[in-house]
Write a protein that holds these residues in place. Structure first.
Motif, PDB file in Angstrom:
ATOM      1  N   THR A 166      -2.491   9.727  33.980  1.00 59.30           N
ATOM      2  CA  THR A 166      -1.600   8.593  33.747  1.00 59.30           C
ATOM      3  C   THR A 166      -1.776   8.088  32.324  1.00 59.30           C
ATOM      4  O   THR A 166      -2.901   7.851  31.861  1.00 59.30           O
ATOM      5  CB  THR A 166      -1.887   7.446  34.727  1.00 59.30           C
ATOM      6  OG1 THR A 166      -1.631   7.900  36.060  1.00 59.30           O
ATOM      7  CG2 THR A 166      -1.001   6.241  34.438  1.00 59.30           C
ATOM      8  N   LEU A 167      -0.646   7.912  31.637  1.00 60.52           N
ATOM      9  CA  LEU A 167      -0.619   7.409  30.271  1.00 60.52           C
ATOM     10  C   LEU A 167       0.047   6.042  30.249  1.00 60.52           C
ATOM     11  O   LEU A 167       1.130   5.849  30.804  1.00 60.52           O
ATOM     12  CB  LEU A 167       0.176   8.363  29.376  1.00 60.52           C
ATOM     13  CG  LEU A 167       0.500   7.869  27.953  1.00 60.52           C
ATOM     14  CD1 LEU A 167      -0.764   7.857  27.101  1.00 60.52           C
ATOM     15  CD2 LEU A 167       1.579   8.728  27.309  1.00 60.52           C
ATOM     16  N   LEU A 168      -0.589   5.075  29.586  1.00 61.68           N
ATOM     17  CA  LEU A 168       0.015   3.773  29.318  1.00 61.68           C
ATOM     18  C   LEU A 168       0.436   3.734  27.860  1.00 61.68           C
ATOM     19  O   LEU A 168      -0.366   4.015  26.964  1.00 61.68           O
ATOM     20  CB  LEU A 168      -0.980   2.644  29.599  1.00 61.68           C
ATOM     21  CG  LEU A 168      -0.571   1.239  29.114  1.00 61.68           C
ATOM     22  CD1 LEU A 168       0.696   0.759  29.813  1.00 61.68           C
ATOM     23  CD2 LEU A 168      -1.720   0.241  29.309  1.00 61.68           C
ATOM     24  N   VAL A 169       1.707   3.387  27.617  1.00 53.73           N
ATOM     25  CA  VAL A 169       2.245   3.296  26.256  1.00 53.73           C
ATOM     26  C   VAL A 169       2.784   1.891  26.034  1.00 53.73           C
ATOM     27  O   VAL A 169       3.671   1.439  26.769  1.00 53.73           O
ATOM     28  CB  VAL A 169       3.376   4.313  26.013  1.00 53.73           C
ATOM     29  CG1 VAL A 169       3.874   4.217  24.572  1.00 53.73           C
ATOM     30  CG2 VAL A 169       2.913   5.727  26.318  1.00 53.73           C
ATOM     31  N   VAL A 181       6.419   9.053  25.607  1.00 54.14           N
ATOM     32  CA  VAL A 181       6.667   9.084  27.049  1.00 54.14           C
ATOM     33  C   VAL A 181       7.322  10.389  27.458  1.00 54.14           C
ATOM     34  O   VAL A 181       7.023  10.941  28.536  1.00 54.14           O
ATOM     35  CB  VAL A 181       7.502   7.874  27.503  1.00 54.14           C
ATOM     36  CG1 VAL A 181       6.773   6.566  27.192  1.00 54.14           C
ATOM     37  CG2 VAL A 181       8.902   7.872  26.901  1.00 54.14           C
ATOM     38  N   GLN A 182       8.190  10.926  26.610  1.00 53.41           N
ATOM     39  CA  GLN A 182       8.844  12.188  26.956  1.00 53.41           C
ATOM     40  C   GLN A 182       7.870  13.362  26.860  1.00 53.41           C
ATOM     41  O   GLN A 182       7.921  14.293  27.678  1.00 53.41           O
ATOM     42  CB  GLN A 182      10.046  12.420  26.046  1.00 53.41           C
ATOM     43  CG  GLN A 182      11.156  11.406  26.258  1.00 53.41           C
ATOM     44  CD  GLN A 182      12.394  11.736  25.451  1.00 53.41           C
ATOM     45  OE1 GLN A 182      13.099  12.709  25.715  1.00 53.41           O
ATOM     46  NE2 GLN A 182      12.663  10.928  24.442  1.00 53.41           N
ATOM     47  N   ILE A 183       6.984  13.322  25.879  1.00 55.68           N
ATOM     48  CA  ILE A 183       5.963  14.366  25.783  1.00 55.68           C
ATOM     49  C   ILE A 183       5.047  14.322  26.999  1.00 55.68           C
ATOM     50  O   ILE A 183       4.719  15.363  27.588  1.00 55.68           O
ATOM     51  CB  ILE A 183       5.169  14.194  24.473  1.00 55.68           C
ATOM     52  CG1 ILE A 183       6.046  14.585  23.283  1.00 55.68           C
ATOM     53  CG2 ILE A 183       3.885  15.025  24.492  1.00 55.68           C
ATOM     54  CD1 ILE A 183       5.476  14.197  21.933  1.00 55.68           C
ATOM     55  N   VAL A 191       3.687   8.107  33.636  1.00 61.63           N
ATOM     56  CA  VAL A 191       3.843   7.187  32.513  1.00 61.63           C
ATOM     57  C   VAL A 191       4.012   5.761  33.012  1.00 61.63           C
ATOM     58  O   VAL A 191       4.798   5.494  33.922  1.00 61.63           O
ATOM     59  CB  VAL A 191       5.056   7.573  31.643  1.00 61.63           C
ATOM     60  CG1 VAL A 191       5.253   6.541  30.525  1.00 61.63           C
ATOM     61  CG2 VAL A 191       4.877   8.968  31.054  1.00 61.63           C
ATOM     62  N   VAL A 192       3.274   4.849  32.390  1.00 66.19           N
ATOM     63  CA  VAL A 192       3.482   3.408  32.538  1.00 66.19           C
ATOM     64  C   VAL A 192       3.787   2.887  31.135  1.00 66.19           C
ATOM     65  O   VAL A 192       3.107   3.253  30.176  1.00 66.19           O
ATOM     66  CB  VAL A 192       2.257   2.699  33.120  1.00 66.19           C
ATOM     67  CG1 VAL A 192       2.510   1.192  33.214  1.00 66.19           C
ATOM     68  CG2 VAL A 192       1.903   3.268  34.496  1.00 66.19           C
ATOM     69  N   ALA A 193       4.816   2.037  31.025  1.00 63.79           N
ATOM     70  CA  ALA A 193       5.261   1.602  29.710  1.00 63.79           C
ATOM     71  C   ALA A 193       5.433   0.098  29.655  1.00 63.79           C
ATOM     72  O   ALA A 193       5.826  -0.532  30.642  1.00 63.79           O
ATOM     73  CB  ALA A 193       6.577   2.288  29.347  1.00 63.79           C
ATOM     74  N   GLY A 231      -6.976   3.219  37.295  1.00 68.41           N
ATOM     75  CA  GLY A 231      -6.783   2.911  35.884  1.00 68.41           C
ATOM     76  C   GLY A 231      -6.170   4.072  35.127  1.00 68.41           C
ATOM     77  O   GLY A 231      -6.091   5.207  35.619  1.00 68.41           O
ATOM     78  N   ALA A 232      -5.738   3.797  33.911  1.00 68.40           N
ATOM     79  CA  ALA A 232      -5.092   4.813  33.074  1.00 68.40           C
ATOM     80  C   ALA A 232      -6.116   5.784  32.509  1.00 68.40           C
ATOM     81  O   ALA A 232      -7.217   5.397  32.116  1.00 68.40           O
ATOM     82  CB  ALA A 232      -4.323   4.145  31.943  1.00 68.40           C
ATOM     83  N   ASP A 233      -5.731   7.043  32.462  1.00 71.84           N
ATOM     84  CA  ASP A 233      -6.583   8.042  31.821  1.00 71.84           C
ATOM     85  C   ASP A 233      -6.526   7.917  30.305  1.00 71.84           C
ATOM     86  O   ASP A 233      -7.529   8.092  29.615  1.00 71.84           O
ATOM     87  CB  ASP A 233      -6.129   9.449  32.230  1.00 71.84           C
ATOM     88  CG  ASP A 233      -6.233   9.669  33.723  1.00 71.84           C
ATOM     89  OD1 ASP A 233      -7.336   9.968  34.195  1.00 71.84           O
ATOM     90  OD2 ASP A 233      -5.207   9.508  34.425  1.00 71.84           O
ATOM     91  N   VAL A 234      -5.314   7.633  29.792  1.00 75.48           N
ATOM     92  CA  VAL A 234      -5.102   7.526  28.346  1.00 75.48           C
ATOM     93  C   VAL A 234      -4.211   6.317  28.086  1.00 75.48           C
ATOM     94  O   VAL A 234      -3.244   6.082  28.811  1.00 75.48           O
ATOM     95  CB  VAL A 234      -4.438   8.796  27.763  1.00 75.48           C
ATOM     96  CG1 VAL A 234      -4.238   8.647  26.251  1.00 75.48           C
ATOM     97  CG2 VAL A 234      -5.266  10.032  28.071  1.00 75.48           C
ATOM     98  N   VAL A 235      -4.536   5.561  27.050  1.00 70.48           N
ATOM     99  CA  VAL A 235      -3.667   4.489  26.559  1.00 70.48           C
ATOM    100  C   VAL A 235      -3.319   4.801  25.111  1.00 70.48           C
ATOM    101  O   VAL A 235      -4.207   5.122  24.308  1.00 70.48           O
ATOM    102  CB  VAL A 235      -4.341   3.108  26.642  1.00 70.48           C
ATOM    103  CG1 VAL A 235      -3.445   2.036  25.992  1.00 70.48           C
ATOM    104  CG2 VAL A 235      -4.643   2.736  28.085  1.00 70.48           C
ATOM    105  N   LEU A 236      -2.033   4.735  24.785  1.00 71.17           N
ATOM    106  CA  LEU A 236      -1.582   4.907  23.401  1.00 71.17           C
ATOM    107  C   LEU A 236      -1.371   3.524  22.805  1.00 71.17           C
ATOM    108  O   LEU A 236      -0.537   2.754  23.262  1.00 71.17           O
ATOM    109  CB  LEU A 236      -0.288   5.714  23.354  1.00 71.17           C
ATOM    110  CG  LEU A 236       0.246   6.012  21.942  1.00 71.17           C
ATOM    111  CD1 LEU A 236      -0.766   6.830  21.153  1.00 71.17           C
ATOM    112  CD2 LEU A 236       1.580   6.731  22.008  1.00 71.17           C
TER     113      LEU A 236
END
Length: 337
Positions: A166-169, A181-183, A191-193, A231-236
């Motif tokens: 899961t990625l948070l942007v 988000v598209q990548i 994706v969580v935005a 929780g998120a694995d990665v946050v940008l």
């Protein structure tokens, strides 16, 4: 469109200049479209002046077009549809030899330190020309170079995002956010935005993002809901102080925070004990690599969407640049020579 001073749009003016001649390892590209960046405005105003910038100057970093002429050593043929990588490392210094061309002390940047794409023709090293995969619209391709290469570098190469994670942007309706988000979707991640308005939330829905929140305060709770509390694995993270606390809070144990900007300020505070007890990784994403751009283009070819905020004629480049300052816009502002 030549910049002759520093200030408002009046320092830009149309001028006839000689068409550049390619050297043995260069390509001359007939510009189909040029995507604008904040750096164009900052350098026009004089707020930022990168080393090497000299006036008169032609701005425009993100160029798509057709190779009009090529030097004898160019592997890219005349007639090829290309996008240009604006980041031009020297290839000879120790950092370049380490594979860190984005940190090259002799780095040149198309449209920032050397003449760029706000013109009918632009000259670039053939090594910077990436042939477009079939099916990508040539004009829309000008939306891609800097945002998509930057996002791929941060999310995939530095952040190591994998399928099922899961990625948070934050600020996901920005150009890097829309690319990120598209990548993430194309590598099989969730994706969580966060966005700044309902209109921007609609832009995320248009590219298939299901979990979007307006504002950042509720981001950790939305991430917890989506991940069943993990929780998120990665946050940008590229906003800085305004979102840093939410980013740290949203991470899982062992999560990775990738940061590459300081839009809201340059200093943050956080608990060292919280970070090391949870095993968090704080990863700075510097300059992208040519391989990042090549990989990003392939992912975009797999059904990516280019969001265009406006298309302007070359004589209206100053107005187009100032549109970038309107934070309500979504997508790239393009200039069509």
């Amino acid at each position: 469109m030549v910049q002759t001073g520093f200030g408002g749009p009046d320092v830009l003016g149309l001028a006839d200049v000689p068409v550049p001649s390619p050297g043995p390892a260069d390509v001359l590209v007939r510009v189909a479209a040029c995507g604008l960046n904040q750096l164009d405005v900052l350098q026009r105003r004089g707020d930022v002046r990168l080393p090497g910038l000299e006036l008169p100057h032609v701005a425009g970093m993100d160029v798509a077009g057709v190779v009009e002429a090529a030097g004898e050593d160019s592997p890219v043929p005349v007639g090829a549809r290309v996008v240009l990588d604006p980041s031009l490392p020297c290839g000879a210094c120790p950092l370049c030899h380490e594979g860190r061309g984005g940190h090259c002390p002799n780095l040149r940047i198309l449209g920032a330190t050397i003449d760029g794409g706000l013109a009918e023709f632009v000259l670039a090293p053939a090594s910077a020309a990436h042939v477009l995969p079939e099916g990508i619209d040539l004009v829309e391709a000008a939306c891609l170079p800097t945002p998509w290469a930057t996002a791929y570098s941060a999310v995939v190469r530095v952040g190591r995002l994998r399928a099922g994670e899961t990625l948070l942007v934050h600020a996901a309706a920005g150009n890097v956010g829309l690319a990120a988000v598209q990548i993430a979707q194309r590598v099989g991640a969730h994706v969580v935005a966060t966005v700044g308005s309902p209109e921007k939330a609609a832009a995320l829905a248009a590219v298939g993002v299901k979990h979007v929140v307006v504002g950042t305060e509720d981001a950790p709770s939305l991430v917890a809901e989506v991940t069943d509390g993990r929780g998120a694995d990665v946050v940008l993270e590229y906003l800085g102080p305004a979102t840093w606390a939410a980013s740290m809070s949203a991470l899982r144990i062992g999560g990775r925070l990738v940061f590459l900007g300081n839009t809201t300020g340059d200093q943050v505070t956080f608990s060292l004990s919280d970070a090391f007890h949870r095993g968090l990784e704080l990863l700075g994403a510097g300059g992208y690599l040519p391989s990042d751009m090549a990989a990003a283009l392939q992912l975009f070819a797999d059904g990516g969407t280019a969001t265009v905020a406006g298309r302007f004629a070359l004589e209206d480049a100053g107005v187009a640049q100032d549109l970038l300052c309107d934070r309500s816009t979504v997508g790239r502002v393009l200039v069509i020579p």
